[in-house]
Design a protein around this motif. Structure first.
Motif, PDB file in Angstrom:
ATOM      1  N   LYS A   1       0.855  -1.181   0.000  1.00  0.00           N
ATOM      2  CA  LYS A   1       0.000   0.000   0.000  1.00  0.00           C
ATOM      3  C   LYS A   1       0.897   1.240   0.000  1.00  0.00           C
ATOM      4  O   LYS A   1       2.119   1.121   0.108  1.00  0.00           O
ATOM      5  CB  LYS A   1      -0.913  -0.022   1.230  1.00  0.00           C
ATOM      6  N   PRO A   2       0.316   2.436  -0.124  1.00  0.00           N
ATOM      7  CA  PRO A   2       1.146   3.647  -0.127  1.00  0.00           C
ATOM      8  C   PRO A   2       2.091   3.716   1.067  1.00  0.00           C
ATOM      9  O   PRO A   2       1.731   3.341   2.188  1.00  0.00           O
ATOM     10  CB  PRO A   2       0.106   4.775  -0.081  1.00  0.00           C
ATOM     11  N   ASN A   3       3.309   4.170   0.806  1.00  0.00           N
ATOM     12  CA  ASN A   3       4.383   4.327   1.792  1.00  0.00           C
ATOM     13  C   ASN A   3       4.998   3.004   2.235  1.00  0.00           C
ATOM     14  O   ASN A   3       5.794   2.976   3.175  1.00  0.00           O
ATOM     15  CB  ASN A   3       3.907   5.113   3.019  1.00  0.00           C
ATOM     16  N   GLN A   4       4.657   1.910   1.549  1.00  0.00           N
ATOM     17  CA  GLN A   4       5.296   0.630   1.837  1.00  0.00           C
ATOM     18  C   GLN A   4       6.247   0.262   0.702  1.00  0.00           C
ATOM     19  O   GLN A   4       6.067   0.681  -0.440  1.00  0.00           O
ATOM     20  CB  GLN A   4       4.253  -0.474   2.026  1.00  0.00           C
ATOM     21  N   ARG A   5       7.247  -0.537   1.052  1.00  0.00           N
ATOM     22  CA  ARG A   5       8.255  -0.947   0.075  1.00  0.00           C
ATOM     23  C   ARG A   5       8.546  -2.430   0.233  1.00  0.00           C
ATOM     24  O   ARG A   5       8.595  -2.946   1.358  1.00  0.00           O
ATOM     25  CB  ARG A   5       9.540  -0.144   0.282  1.00  0.00           C
ATOM     26  N   ALA A   6       8.730  -3.106  -0.893  1.00  0.00           N
ATOM     27  CA  ALA A   6       9.173  -4.496  -0.884  1.00  0.00           C
ATOM     28  C   ALA A   6      10.668  -4.514  -1.177  1.00  0.00           C
ATOM     29  O   ALA A   6      11.118  -3.915  -2.162  1.00  0.00           O
ATOM     30  CB  ALA A   6       8.424  -5.313  -1.927  1.00  0.00           C
ATOM     31  N   LEU A   7      11.436  -5.174  -0.322  1.00  0.00           N
ATOM     32  CA  LEU A   7      12.881  -5.302  -0.507  1.00  0.00           C
ATOM     33  C   LEU A   7      13.225  -6.757  -0.784  1.00  0.00           C
ATOM     34  O   LEU A   7      12.829  -7.651  -0.026  1.00  0.00           O
ATOM     35  CB  LEU A   7      13.633  -4.833   0.738  1.00  0.00           C
TER      36      LEU A   7
ATOM     37  N   ASP B   1      11.672   5.136   3.365  1.00  0.00           N
ATOM     38  CA  ASP B   1      12.532   5.942   4.237  1.00  0.00           C
ATOM     39  C   ASP B   1      11.875   7.253   4.655  1.00  0.00           C
ATOM     40  O   ASP B   1      12.037   7.701   5.796  1.00  0.00           O
ATOM     41  CB  ASP B   1      13.859   6.238   3.531  1.00  0.00           C
ATOM     42  N   VAL B   2      11.154   7.876   3.728  1.00  0.00           N
ATOM     43  CA  VAL B   2      10.494   9.151   4.032  1.00  0.00           C
ATOM     44  C   VAL B   2       9.019   9.039   3.638  1.00  0.00           C
ATOM     45  O   VAL B   2       8.641   9.370   2.508  1.00  0.00           O
ATOM     46  CB  VAL B   2      11.148  10.328   3.282  1.00  0.00           C
ATOM     47  N   PRO B   3       8.164   8.559   4.538  1.00  0.00           N
ATOM     48  CA  PRO B   3       6.737   8.438   4.214  1.00  0.00           C
ATOM     49  C   PRO B   3       6.117   9.801   3.902  1.00  0.00           C
ATOM     50  O   PRO B   3       6.404  10.797   4.568  1.00  0.00           O
ATOM     51  CB  PRO B   3       6.135   7.842   5.493  1.00  0.00           C
ATOM     52  N   LEU B   4       5.267   9.826   2.875  1.00  0.00           N
ATOM     53  CA  LEU B   4       4.571  11.048   2.486  1.00  0.00           C
ATOM     54  C   LEU B   4       3.101  10.941   2.872  1.00  0.00           C
ATOM     55  O   LEU B   4       2.541   9.844   2.917  1.00  0.00           O
ATOM     56  CB  LEU B   4       4.695  11.271   0.978  1.00  0.00           C
ATOM     57  N   LYS B   5       2.482  12.063   3.128  1.00  0.00           N
ATOM     58  CA  LYS B   5       1.071  12.058   3.502  1.00  0.00           C
ATOM     59  C   LYS B   5       0.215  11.628   2.317  1.00  0.00           C
ATOM     60  O   LYS B   5       0.376  12.134   1.208  1.00  0.00           O
ATOM     61  CB  LYS B   5       0.632  13.441   3.985  1.00  0.00           C
TER      62      LYS B   5
END
Length: 365
Positions: free
Chosen positions: A257-263, A277-281
């Protein structure tokens, strides 16, 4: 504002629409993505407006609103004539946008012959990213410049290709699915189409979406490959888990979902979900709503959940007596969490793309 009867010209000259396309403003993105779902019959006008704006931005034309309106009107009239002449020849869909680009240059005073010269002079093809156009209908674009390059795909999706990155894509997508291959890094803004999933394939990962915006990074030299979501949802899975050709696509993988990352750790072949690293609204919260005076901490956490679209888990009963007096406006999300936890004597950790708060509670006065 009633956008129901807007033309492509109206959309291009609308500041709120431009903030979505050119500035990728989160509140505008949420509004327009929902509007598209509710007004699917207006997709053609939106796609045309999107193409015009990207070409204008690419050419870096600095013009006022009235002049922009006049030029766009002229461009659309020019395109209409071009489209009628090319329709009978069954040109690929992207040819329309090539015509758009050329038409804008005509209106801007560059001239059609000048445009052709600029786009085909020696060395320009490599600079623009066109490395190869194969006989099977695929185009390979490599960005050797020092700044991002914008690519408009057949379905009106937009790709921002970062330097030293390569994108392979068909001139025209297949009816049942849209698929591209990436080496390096790119930001994707995918045109919504539930009937035709969009797949981005790298050496290690497959990202599957219906319509959203996200970044994929997969450089050969990096230990990790990653996918980060800005709007919407995507499914990411390892290339080795990809269904064989013709089989039903049942692989779900990691849903972001928004502000999530798969590594994806290349050495360990392990895929994990984290927070960017820097979540946005994802929802604009007034600054005054982030100033708290003896507010129950559970209300503070719910405000942050709404702002960033990230779930915060905590023991509501244990923290029921905790109150917060603090100004969180202007602080990044992690600094907000640090400040809250210092005040209520708690700690937090990120697990599977979510925030878990650990605390022993607060003593009531």
């Amino acid at each position: 504002m009633n956008y129901r009867h807007y033309t492509a010209t109206d959309f291009v000259t609308d500041p709120f629409f431009r903030s979505w396309i050119l500035e990728q403003e989160s509140s505008a993105a949420a509004f327009w993505e929902n509007w598209v779902k509710e007004n699917p019959d207006r997709q053609e006008e939106l796609d045309e407006a999107r193409a015009l704006l990207y070409v204008l931005a690419e050419k870096e034309l600095s013009i006022g609103a009235e002049e922009l309106d006049r030029r766009v009107t002229d461009v659309l009239a020019h395109i209409s004539g071009q489209a009628q002449r090319t329709e009978a020849r069954m040109r690929p869909a992207f040819y329309r946008y090539f015509t758009v680009a050329a038409s804008i240059c005509v209106v801007a005073g560059i001239g059609w012959l000048g445009y052709l010269y600029m786009e085909t002079k020696p060395g320009k093809l490599r600079e623009a990213g066109i490395v190869q156009e194969s006989s099977d209908g695929y185009i390979v674009r490599f960005n050797e410049t020092k700044k991002p390059v914008t690519i408009l795909l057949d379905d009106s999706s937009v790709v921002t290709l970062e330097p030293q990155s390569e994108l392979t894509f068909p001139q025209k997508f297949a009816p049942e699915r849209r698929e591209v291959h990436l080496k390096g890094e790119a930001f994707f803004q995918i045109s919504h189409n539930p009937e035709r999933p969009f797949l981005v394939k790298t050496k290690e990962l497959v990202t599957r979406v219906l319509g959203t915006s996200f970044t994929v990074r997969s450089f050969e030299k990096d230990r990790n490959a990653s996918v980060s979501v800005k709007t919407g949802r995507v499914s990411v899975y390892s290339k080795r888990d990809e269904p064989v050709s013709g089989a039903a696509e049942k692989v779900i993988g990691v849903v972001l979902k928004p502000n999530q990352r798969a590594l994806f750790d290349k050495r360990e072949s392990r895929l994990v979900k984290v927070i960017v690293d820097v979540p946005l609204k994802v929802t604009e919260i007034p600054a005054a709503s982030l100033v708290f005076d003896e507010a129950p901490v559970k209300n503070v956490f719910k405000t942050l959940e709404k702002a960033y679209g990230i779930e915060l888990f905590f023991n509501e009963e244990l923290l029921s007596d905790c109150q917060l007096t603090a100004n969180l406006s202007g602080l990044p999300m992690y600094e907000q969490l640090d400040l809250i936890c210092r005040i209520i004597h708690a700690k937090y950790e990120v697990v599977d793309g979510q925030v878990i708060i650990h605390g022993e509670g607060c003593k009531a006065d």
